[in-house]
Design an enzyme around this catalytic site. Structure first.
Site, PDB file in Angstrom:
ATOM      1  N   HIS A  41       0.754  -0.753  -0.135  1.00  0.00           N
ATOM      2  CA  HIS A  41       0.202   0.264  -0.065  1.00  0.00           C
ATOM      3  C   HIS A  41       0.726   1.247   0.150  1.00  0.00           C
ATOM      4  O   HIS A  41       1.081   2.218   1.130  1.00  0.00           O
ATOM      5  CB  HIS A  41      -1.244  -0.141   1.693  1.00  0.00           C
ATOM      6  CG  HIS A  41      -2.355   0.818   0.723  1.00  0.00           C
ATOM      7  ND1 HIS A  41      -2.884   1.280   1.877  1.00  0.00           N
ATOM      8  CD2 HIS A  41      -2.014   2.297   1.027  1.00  0.00           C
ATOM      9  CE1 HIS A  41      -4.302   2.440   1.484  1.00  0.00           C
ATOM     10  NE2 HIS A  41      -3.502   2.545   0.367  1.00  0.00           N
TER      11      HIS A  41
ATOM     12  N   ARG B 298       2.545   8.289  -6.517  1.00  0.00           N
ATOM     13  CA  ARG B 298       2.184   9.559  -7.380  1.00  0.00           C
ATOM     14  C   ARG B 298       1.898  10.104  -8.565  1.00  0.00           C
ATOM     15  O   ARG B 298       1.304  11.164  -9.137  1.00  0.00           O
ATOM     16  CB  ARG B 298       2.838  11.305  -6.488  1.00  0.00           C
ATOM     17  CG  ARG B 298       2.381  10.971  -4.897  1.00  0.00           C
ATOM     18  CD  ARG B 298       1.137  11.012  -4.899  1.00  0.00           C
ATOM     19  NE  ARG B 298       0.815  11.499  -3.156  1.00  0.00           N
ATOM     20  CZ  ARG B 298      -0.077  11.159  -2.137  1.00  0.00           C
ATOM     21  NH1 ARG B 298      -1.203  10.360  -3.025  1.00  0.00           N
ATOM     22  NH2 ARG B 298      -0.629  11.343  -0.445  1.00  0.00           N
TER      23      ARG B 298
ATOM     24  N   ASN C 256      -5.168   6.225  -7.562  1.00  0.00           N
ATOM     25  CA  ASN C 256      -5.302   7.752  -7.131  1.00  0.00           C
ATOM     26  C   ASN C 256      -4.123   8.549  -7.994  1.00  0.00           C
ATOM     27  O   ASN C 256      -3.645   9.542  -7.352  1.00  0.00           O
ATOM     28  CB  ASN C 256      -5.279   8.287  -6.056  1.00  0.00           C
ATOM     29  CG  ASN C 256      -5.371   7.987  -5.123  1.00  0.00           C
ATOM     30  OD1 ASN C 256      -3.194   6.843  -4.982  1.00  0.00           O
ATOM     31  ND2 ASN C 256      -5.213   8.280  -3.486  1.00  0.00           N
TER      32      ASN C 256
ATOM     33  N   HIS D 240      -5.546  -0.123   5.679  1.00  0.00           N
ATOM     34  CA  HIS D 240      -5.113   0.579   6.604  1.00  0.00           C
ATOM     35  C   HIS D 240      -6.296   0.510   7.869  1.00  0.00           C
ATOM     36  O   HIS D 240      -6.977   1.953   8.823  1.00  0.00           O
ATOM     37  CB  HIS D 240      -4.583   2.168   6.552  1.00  0.00           C
ATOM     38  CG  HIS D 240      -6.084   2.756   5.238  1.00  0.00           C
ATOM     39  ND1 HIS D 240      -6.785   2.643   5.150  1.00  0.00           N
ATOM     40  CD2 HIS D 240      -6.245   3.843   4.048  1.00  0.00           C
ATOM     41  CE1 HIS D 240      -8.140   3.253   4.491  1.00  0.00           C
ATOM     42  NE2 HIS D 240      -7.034   3.270   3.443  1.00  0.00           N
TER      43      HIS D 240
ATOM     44  N   ASN E  46      -5.822   9.640   7.195  1.00  0.00           N
ATOM     45  CA  ASN E  46      -6.956   9.127   6.350  1.00  0.00           C
ATOM     46  C   ASN E  46      -7.125   7.464   6.678  1.00  0.00           C
ATOM     47  O   ASN E  46      -6.050   7.227   5.328  1.00  0.00           O
ATOM     48  CB  ASN E  46      -7.846   9.665   6.026  1.00  0.00           C
ATOM     49  CG  ASN E  46      -9.551   9.135   5.872  1.00  0.00           C
ATOM     50  OD1 ASN E  46      -9.948   8.732   6.483  1.00  0.00           O
ATOM     51  ND2 ASN E  46      -9.735   9.481   4.293  1.00  0.00           N
TER      52      ASN E  46
ATOM     53  N   ASP F 114       0.880   2.280   3.593  1.00  0.00           N
ATOM     54  CA  ASP F 114       0.169   3.878   3.654  1.00  0.00           C
ATOM     55  C   ASP F 114       1.269   5.053   3.361  1.00  0.00           C
ATOM     56  O   ASP F 114       0.610   5.952   3.391  1.00  0.00           O
ATOM     57  CB  ASP F 114      -0.959   4.016   4.059  1.00  0.00           C
ATOM     58  CG  ASP F 114      -2.067   5.231   3.459  1.00  0.00           C
ATOM     59  OD1 ASP F 114      -2.161   5.099   2.782  1.00  0.00           O
ATOM     60  OD2 ASP F 114      -2.907   5.219   4.942  1.00  0.00           O
TER      61      ASP F 114
END
Length: 438
Positions: free
Chosen positions: A63, A67, A97, A235, A284, A311
């Site tokens: 995870h 970018r 993402n 997560h 988050n 993460d």
């Protein structure tokens, strides 16, 4: 590629039930033999490892956010994989993402090409569940699988609806892929920026209740049971979510889960100290209460939790140095994870080294169905060499990641990485570890 014989380390290889003093022979980038006092051929290069080092299958972080494409001011595939190997990871799985979203073969191919150019850690792309991660139309999962994706997720957002999640689980079952879920009920989260509790209230911050995570986890575990698909809870932070995972596993559901180092080390008390409103503790899911942190430690110890993942979420300095409400969620993690795990888990007796290797190597490889996780003869020679007693001081300024957003800057920890080997090639060596050379 030269034949190498690694000697002198403690070998921890849970997949083959090894834990002891073994030699490891590498030929043509693969594991050729593991044994005691292996014979040395004339052309073999012998590497005598320093006393106290631990040799294990290469660590896999399932995870991370690299970018690229589109957010190269935060991180690139090259800088992210440089950070990975410095952190002891021989492979990483990167979230979709990006800009544009990795929801098609073109973006997947671009990421793989950039990884090949960097030639450091292996990179396994993860595709989006929905087109553009908008939660409306299912992405072409067959196309993503054929292009090289090893899982799908809308990470950063939950899968928007139960019917979309059901279809994702049904399709991925055909391709033997997991759906990785960012468990979060958006209506409960609202505009929250921190865990809903005393600390957020005292600082005037909008809260995110633990139930925002656990409700979504229960939904997806139920849908995995309905469809026979595989769901992986990303997560995890809340004790209620851990209970949901235990419930699913007790019913035979194909559910696995991960926890990050920051969620088993920190609590929401860090919102107020040592510096109130430090955006480097804004992530988050948010840092939870001590009871949640302790539940994560319990889940690591009793086997409920399958994976430790970072993460890794790099952000540019200017993006993080704003008001707490306006700052993006996330911290970097690739270069601090191993030291935090050794210091807070192994040296404090929460887990042993064998269990740690399962959490960081064996289980990620099994869940993603990728090579690695063992020192089996014929397997790629992806190896992490740990220095469990190495004094480490975290220094954000020297990190290889382009971004330095970590709450652990300046921490003194016990344990680190001595070297990282990918395909028999040394891609990172820690100059602070004395007593052996390559």
């Amino acid at each position: 590629m030269a034949t190498q014989l690694l000697k002198g380390a403690r070998v921890v290889d849970p997949a083959n039930q090894r834990d002891g003093a073994f030699d490891v022979l590498i030929e043509d980038g693969r594991i050729a033999a593991v044994g005691v006092d292996l014979p040395v051929a004339a052309a073999t290069r012998v590497v005598q490892l320093a006393t106290g080092l631990v040799l294990c299958p290469g660590l896999i972080d399932m995870h991370v956010h690299l970018r690229e494409p589109g957010q190269e001011h935060k991180e690139t595939v090259a800088s992210g994989t440089a950070a990975a190997v410095a952190g002891g990871f021989t492979a990483v799985a990167c979230m979709p993402n990006t800009t544009p979203v990795n929801d098609n073969a073109g973006v997947t191919g671009y990421i793989l090409a950039r990884a090949a150019e960097a030639n450091l850690a292996r990179v396994y792309p993860i595709g989006a569940v929905s087109r553009g991660q908008k939660g409306e139309q299912l992405a072409d999962i067959a196309e993503l699988k054929n292009a090289g994706c090893v899982a799908i997720t809308d990470d950063g957002h939950p899968v928007a609806t139960a019917i979309l999640m059901r279809r994702a689980l049904e399709y991925t079952r055909m391709f033997d892929m997991p759906v990785i879920e960012h468990c979060e009920d958006q209506t409960l989260k609202g505009d929250g920026v921190a865990h809903e509790g005393f600390q957020a209230s005292s600082l005037g911050l909008r809260g995110i209740p633990s139930e925002a995570e656990s409700i979504m986890a229960l939904r997806d575990i139920s849908l995995a049971e309905l469809t026979g698909g595989t769901v992986h809870v990303a997560h995890m932070s809340a004790r209620q979510t851990l209970a949901a995972v235990r419930y699913g596993k007790s019913r035979g559901v194909a559910v696995t889960c991960e926890v990050t180092p920051h969620h088993f080390v920190l609590t929401d008390e860090w919102l107020a100290q040592p510096m109130p409103y430090d955006t480097n503790v804004k992530m988050n899911p948010p840092l939870r209460e001590a009871a949640d942190r302790d539940a994560m430690l319990e889940g690591l110890a009793d086997g409920t939790i399958d994976v430790i993942a970072t993460d890794h979420a790099p952000h540019h300095y200017d993006e993080k140095h704003v008001e707490f409400d306006r700052a993006p969620f996330g911290i970097t993690g690739l270069e601090t994870a191993v030291s935090l795990c050794l210091d807070r888990l192994v040296h404090r007796g929460v887990v042993g080294l064998t269990r740690l290797v399962q959490l960081l190597s064996v289980n990620p490889a099994n869940i993603l169905r990728v090579p690695g996780g063992s020192l089996t003869v014929g397997a790629p020679a992806d190896i992490t060499i740990l220095a469990p007693d190495l004094p480490v001081t975290v220094a954000a300024t020297t990190m290889r990641s382009l971004s330095k957003n970590t709450p652990f800057d300046g921490w003194s920890l016990r344990g680190g990485v001595a070297a990282t080997i990918v395909g028999g090639r040394v891609v990172y060596m820690n100059d602070a570890v004395q007593g052996f050379t390559w």
